[in-house]
Design a protein around this motif. Structure first.
Motif, PDB file in Angstrom:
ATOM      1  N   ASP A  42       0.802  -1.215   0.000  1.00 28.93           N
ATOM      2  CA  ASP A  42       0.000   0.000   0.000  1.00 28.93           C
ATOM      3  C   ASP A  42       0.841   1.275   0.000  1.00 28.93           C
ATOM      4  O   ASP A  42       0.294   2.369   0.017  1.00 28.93           O
ATOM      5  CB  ASP A  42      -0.937   0.010   1.209  1.00 28.93           C
ATOM      6  N   VAL A  52      -4.867  -1.727  -4.822  1.00 33.17           N
ATOM      7  CA  VAL A  52      -4.126  -0.496  -4.548  1.00 33.17           C
ATOM      8  C   VAL A  52      -4.399   0.532  -5.645  1.00 33.17           C
ATOM      9  O   VAL A  52      -4.580   1.721  -5.377  1.00 33.17           O
ATOM     10  CB  VAL A  52      -2.603  -0.783  -4.454  1.00 33.17           C
ATOM     11  N   ILE A  94      -3.592   4.195   2.173  1.00 32.87           N
ATOM     12  CA  ILE A  94      -2.490   4.418   1.234  1.00 32.87           C
ATOM     13  C   ILE A  94      -1.408   5.265   1.900  1.00 32.87           C
ATOM     14  O   ILE A  94      -1.697   6.306   2.492  1.00 32.87           O
ATOM     15  CB  ILE A  94      -2.994   5.158  -0.041  1.00 32.87           C
TER      16      ILE A  94
END
Length: 319
Positions: free
Chosen positions: A25, A225, A56
């Motif tokens: 991430d 992601v 993130i």
């Protein structure tokens, strides 16, 4: 003892899994140019905690001439980068496996402009004049397309290679300058000059500019992601477009040479480039990519067309 060993093994496994997830991430985004309002959406998403909320860990790095976008991403140094859409197609033609995943400036920010007193306000008035040309990039591509649309032969004018310093225009050594309404045009006006702006869009030329891209490998291995990062990035840009004052303040905070008035003017000029229609920021459509490719082939920038369905994807955009 056996129970303790089992608990330790489970804890170690959980820690390993967490570390793997964290690594997956963590993303690095290399911008197309130096820190300025042109990239406000990325910073706004970070400053407002949007990336964190999406899980993130985003590192945003300024770009510039020392950071070739395609090579940085293709070489694995970064996961995302920004470049002009034409460079994606040129890279694909050379076998580089990069893919566009969102277009930010869906209206080209490139214009040609002159000082008001020159009276040069259309391409047909370029004849006999000295025209600044940025050789080799998308600026030259669009410039030559403008000449073609206006039926103006390059042989009827004098082309002079230029870079970034606008002094030759402001001192009358060059009559027409290639630039951007979000940058050079604003800078000229801040110096007190009134300018004529000649927009390629008025001649039916409107091509994608700032484009977010990654590699095919990244798309295949980390689809979740991709989706979360793109959705968060777009959320940041949507906020920046709706709150240009906040976006300008955020940029000045991260650059000691930036001024609020300049960044605010740049942000306001960017809104029409981000959303020239009612479609969401980041949107792409086949016709625009096809038109760009046709122009590249006709201009000799591409020898043969590439497979457009491999050059960009809308799969990861918010639905």
């Amino acid at each position: 003892m056996r129970k303790l060993w089992l608990l330790l093994a489970l804890a170690a496994g959980a820690a390993c899994t967490a570390a793997t997830a964290l690594a997956a991430d963590a993303v690095t985004v290399r911008l197309k140019w130096f820190n300025q309002a042109q990239f406000a959406g990325f910073y706004i998403a970070q400053e407002n905690g949007f990336y964190r909320e999406a899980g993130i860990d985003a590192a945003i790095q300024p770009g510039g001439p020392d950071f070739p976008a395609i090579q940085m991403v293709a070489g694995g140094n970064e996961r995302f980068d920004i470049t002009s859409a034409d460079q994606i197609l040129v890279a694909r033609s050379k076998g580089v496996p990069v893919e566009a995943i969102a277009v930010l400036y869906r209206k080209s920010p490139f214009v040609l402009f002159s000082l008001k007193d020159s009276g040069i306000d259309t391409p047909d008035k370029f004849r006999g004049k000295k025209i600044g040309v940025k050789i080799g990039g998308n600026e030259e591509l669009v410039y030559r397309a403008v000449l073609k649309k206006a039926a103006v032969a390059a042989s009827s004018l004098t082309e002079i290679p230029v870079k970034f310093d606008m002094s030759p225009l402001l001192t009358g050594q060059i009559d027409v300058w290639p630039g951007y309404p979000i940058n050079e045009v604003i800078a000229a006006r801040e110096k007190g000059f009134v300018v004529n702006v000649i927009s390629p869009a008025n001649y039916g030329l409107n091509f994608y500019a700032d484009t977010l891209f990654t590699t095919e490998k990244m798309l295949a291995e980390h689809p979740d992601v991709m989706k979360r990062f793109i959705a968060t990035m777009i959320k940041g840009w949507t906020y920046a477009a709706s709150h240009p004052e906040d976006a300008a303040k955020a940029r000045v905070k991260f650059g000691n040479k930036l001024t609020y008035d300049h960044e605010l003017a740049m942000m306001r000029e960017s809104i029409d480039l981000l959303q020239p229609d009612r479609k969401p920021i980041g949107s792409m459509n086949p016709a625009q990519w096809s038109s760009l490719q046709t122009l590249l082939v006709e201009g000799g920038f591409l020898k043969v067309p590439v497979a457009l369905d491999q050059a960009y994807t809308t799969k990861y955009l918010p639905q």
